[in-house]
Scaffold this motif. Structure first.
Motif, PDB file in Angstrom:
ATOM      1  N   TRP A  69       0.677  -1.094   0.136  1.00  0.00           N
ATOM      2  CA  TRP A  69       0.080  -0.116   0.084  1.00  0.00           C
ATOM      3  C   TRP A  69       0.935   1.072  -0.069  1.00  0.00           C
ATOM      4  N   ARG A  70       0.451   2.294  -0.615  1.00  0.00           N
ATOM      5  CA  ARG A  70       1.095   3.444  -0.928  1.00  0.00           C
ATOM      6  C   ARG A  70       0.276   4.529  -0.664  1.00  0.00           C
ATOM      7  N   GLU A  71       1.018   5.774  -0.334  1.00  0.00           N
ATOM      8  CA  GLU A  71       0.439   7.017   0.385  1.00  0.00           C
ATOM      9  C   GLU A  71      -0.690   7.400  -0.858  1.00  0.00           C
ATOM     10  N   GLY A  72      -1.804   7.499  -0.221  1.00  0.00           N
ATOM     11  CA  GLY A  72      -3.042   8.150  -1.124  1.00  0.00           C
ATOM     12  C   GLY A  72      -3.792   6.930  -1.571  1.00  0.00           C
ATOM     13  N   ASP A  73      -3.361   5.514  -1.339  1.00  0.00           N
ATOM     14  CA  ASP A  73      -4.298   4.496  -1.751  1.00  0.00           C
ATOM     15  C   ASP A  73      -5.424   4.625  -0.929  1.00  0.00           C
ATOM     16  N   ARG A  74      -6.858   4.193  -1.476  1.00  0.00           N
ATOM     17  CA  ARG A  74      -7.872   4.331  -0.849  1.00  0.00           C
ATOM     18  C   ARG A  74      -8.487   2.957  -0.026  1.00  0.00           C
ATOM     19  N   LEU A  75      -9.030   3.086   0.885  1.00  0.00           N
ATOM     20  CA  LEU A  75      -9.055   1.938   1.777  1.00  0.00           C
ATOM     21  C   LEU A  75     -10.788   1.971   2.392  1.00  0.00           C
ATOM     22  N   THR A  76     -11.311   0.887   2.340  1.00  0.00           N
ATOM     23  CA  THR A  76     -12.644   0.722   2.994  1.00  0.00           C
ATOM     24  C   THR A  76     -12.687   0.024   4.236  1.00  0.00           C
ATOM     25  N   LEU A  77     -12.896   0.583   5.121  1.00  0.00           N
ATOM     26  CA  LEU A  77     -12.799  -0.177   6.639  1.00  0.00           C
ATOM     27  C   LEU A  77     -14.077  -0.527   7.122  1.00  0.00           C
ATOM     28  N   THR A  78     -14.135  -1.804   7.781  1.00  0.00           N
ATOM     29  CA  THR A  78     -15.566  -2.358   8.563  1.00  0.00           C
ATOM     30  C   THR A  78     -14.919  -2.628   9.839  1.00  0.00           C
ATOM     31  N   ALA A  79     -15.819  -2.868  10.764  1.00  0.00           N
ATOM     32  CA  ALA A  79     -15.555  -3.116  12.116  1.00  0.00           C
ATOM     33  C   ALA A  79     -16.519  -3.866  12.765  1.00  0.00           C
ATOM     34  N   GLU A  80     -15.934  -4.675  13.710  1.00  0.00           N
ATOM     35  CA  GLU A  80     -17.003  -5.333  14.622  1.00  0.00           C
ATOM     36  C   GLU A  80     -15.943  -5.362  16.065  1.00  0.00           C
ATOM     37  N   PRO A  81     -17.017  -5.713  17.116  1.00  0.00           N
ATOM     38  CA  PRO A  81     -16.031  -5.853  18.328  1.00  0.00           C
ATOM     39  C   PRO A  81     -14.764  -6.239  18.306  1.00  0.00           C
ATOM     40  N   GLY A  82     -13.866  -5.467  18.555  1.00  0.00           N
ATOM     41  CA  GLY A  82     -12.241  -5.945  18.707  1.00  0.00           C
ATOM     42  C   GLY A  82     -11.429  -6.077  17.498  1.00  0.00           C
ATOM     43  N   VAL A  83     -12.064  -5.963  16.420  1.00  0.00           N
ATOM     44  CA  VAL A  83     -11.645  -6.342  14.969  1.00  0.00           C
ATOM     45  C   VAL A  83     -12.088  -5.047  13.821  1.00  0.00           C
ATOM     46  N   VAL A  84     -10.886  -4.606  13.122  1.00  0.00           N
ATOM     47  CA  VAL A  84     -11.136  -3.810  12.286  1.00  0.00           C
ATOM     48  C   VAL A  84     -10.608  -4.369  10.869  1.00  0.00           C
ATOM     49  N   VAL A  85     -11.067  -4.282   9.955  1.00  0.00           N
ATOM     50  CA  VAL A  85     -10.569  -4.739   8.611  1.00  0.00           C
ATOM     51  C   VAL A  85     -10.705  -3.966   7.570  1.00  0.00           C
ATOM     52  N   ALA A  86      -9.496  -3.791   6.911  1.00  0.00           N
ATOM     53  CA  ALA A  86      -9.174  -2.525   5.651  1.00  0.00           C
ATOM     54  C   ALA A  86      -9.131  -3.336   4.644  1.00  0.00           C
ATOM     55  N   ARG A  87      -9.550  -2.927   3.482  1.00  0.00           N
ATOM     56  CA  ARG A  87      -9.437  -3.439   2.072  1.00  0.00           C
ATOM     57  C   ARG A  87      -9.115  -2.362   1.206  1.00  0.00           C
ATOM     58  N   ARG A  88      -8.171  -2.736   0.177  1.00  0.00           N
ATOM     59  CA  ARG A  88      -7.970  -1.364  -0.492  1.00  0.00           C
ATOM     60  C   ARG A  88      -9.090  -1.348  -1.456  1.00  0.00           C
ATOM     61  N   ASP A  89      -9.728  -0.058  -1.734  1.00  0.00           N
ATOM     62  CA  ASP A  89     -10.812   0.033  -2.674  1.00  0.00           C
ATOM     63  C   ASP A  89     -10.614   1.418  -3.226  1.00  0.00           C
ATOM     64  N   PRO A  90     -10.624   1.697  -4.368  1.00  0.00           N
ATOM     65  CA  PRO A  90     -10.646   2.781  -5.093  1.00  0.00           C
ATOM     66  C   PRO A  90     -11.830   3.837  -4.725  1.00  0.00           C
ATOM     67  N   ARG A  91     -13.037   3.413  -4.288  1.00  0.00           N
ATOM     68  CA  ARG A  91     -14.169   4.127  -3.614  1.00  0.00           C
ATOM     69  C   ARG A  91     -13.938   4.015  -2.283  1.00  0.00           C
ATOM     70  N   GLY A  92     -12.963   3.952  -1.469  1.00  0.00           N
ATOM     71  CA  GLY A  92     -12.949   3.787   0.006  1.00  0.00           C
ATOM     72  C   GLY A  92     -12.903   5.277   0.348  1.00  0.00           C
ATOM     73  N   MET A  93     -13.471   5.601   1.774  1.00  0.00           N
ATOM     74  CA  MET A  93     -13.360   6.730   2.151  1.00  0.00           C
ATOM     75  C   MET A  93     -12.113   7.182   3.189  1.00  0.00           C
ATOM     76  N   VAL A  94     -11.269   6.313   3.378  1.00  0.00           N
ATOM     77  CA  VAL A  94     -10.081   6.549   4.110  1.00  0.00           C
ATOM     78  C   VAL A  94      -8.642   6.347   3.187  1.00  0.00           C
ATOM     79  N   SER A  95      -7.880   7.152   3.270  1.00  0.00           N
ATOM     80  CA  SER A  95      -6.757   6.871   2.685  1.00  0.00           C
ATOM     81  C   SER A  95      -5.244   6.584   3.300  1.00  0.00           C
ATOM     82  N   VAL A  96      -4.485   5.847   2.685  1.00  0.00           N
ATOM     83  CA  VAL A  96      -3.351   5.721   3.221  1.00  0.00           C
ATOM     84  C   VAL A  96      -2.309   6.772   3.561  1.00  0.00           C
ATOM     85  N   PRO A  97      -2.082   7.074   4.701  1.00  0.00           N
ATOM     86  CA  PRO A  97      -1.421   8.265   5.147  1.00  0.00           C
ATOM     87  C   PRO A  97       0.250   8.214   4.520  1.00  0.00           C
ATOM     88  N   ALA A  98       1.088   9.230   4.516  1.00  0.00           N
ATOM     89  CA  ALA A  98       2.666   9.283   3.859  1.00  0.00           C
ATOM     90  C   ALA A  98       3.446   7.976   4.418  1.00  0.00           C
TER      91      ALA A  98
END
Length: 157
Positions: A69-98
């Motif tokens: 993963w590189r700076e600016g790649d978009r991610l979609t994050l999902t969560a449940e108790p105690g777990v966060v899952v991130a997937r690279r997704d061009p429509r994601g709302m979170v981006s990978v920082p520098a």
């Protein structure tokens, strides 16, 4: 008077004087665990650990490098108790920082019960472009469910 050198005393490689002869003890091989293949990490998964910083960032160099993963790649994050899952997704709302890491937004951290300072197990599956962060409470539950926890419930080694 001249000093005479003292000859060194070196025992012979044979039997030492006064030592009874004994037979060497039979050597037993050490017990071995089961096949190593049964204990190996599944192919295609990279594990690491990290600590969530006050901004919600968590990283392990081996894990982030494996994902590529590189700076600016978009991610979609999902969560449940105690777990966060991130997937690279061009429509994601979170981006990978520098600095390549997983930045978990505060709202999502609160929803799944993760706090700054918590240590997490990171599991990356590069073939699926996915990274999961598991709290150690979730890891502990999985170990206990497997039935091989070596100590009494709630006990420490």
């Amino acid at each position: 008077m001249t000093a005479q050198p003292i000859a060194p005393v070196i025992p012979s490689p044979g039997r030492l004087a006064g030592t009874p002869r004994t037979r060497p003890a039979a050597v037993r091989p050490l017990p071995l665990a089961g096949p190593a293949a049964a204990l190996s990490v599944p192919a295609g998964v990279v594990y690491g650990t990290g600590r969530i910083d006050p901004s919600g960032r968590v990283a392990d160099r081996a894990v982030t490098c494996a994902l590529g993963w590189r700076e600016g790649d978009r991610l979609t994050l999902t969560a449940e108790p105690g777990v966060v899952v991130a997937r690279r997704d061009p429509r994601g709302m979170v981006s990978v920082p520098a600095r390549a890491c997983l930045a978990i937004p505060a709202v999502l951290r609160r929803r799944c019960g993760l706090r700054a300072g918590d240590r997490v197990l990171l599991a990356a599956v590069p073939g699926q472009d996915t990274l999961a962060a598991y709290s150690f409470a979730v890891v502990d539950q999985a170990i206990r469910a497997h039935g091989v926890f070596p100590h009494a419930p709630g006990g420490q080694p």
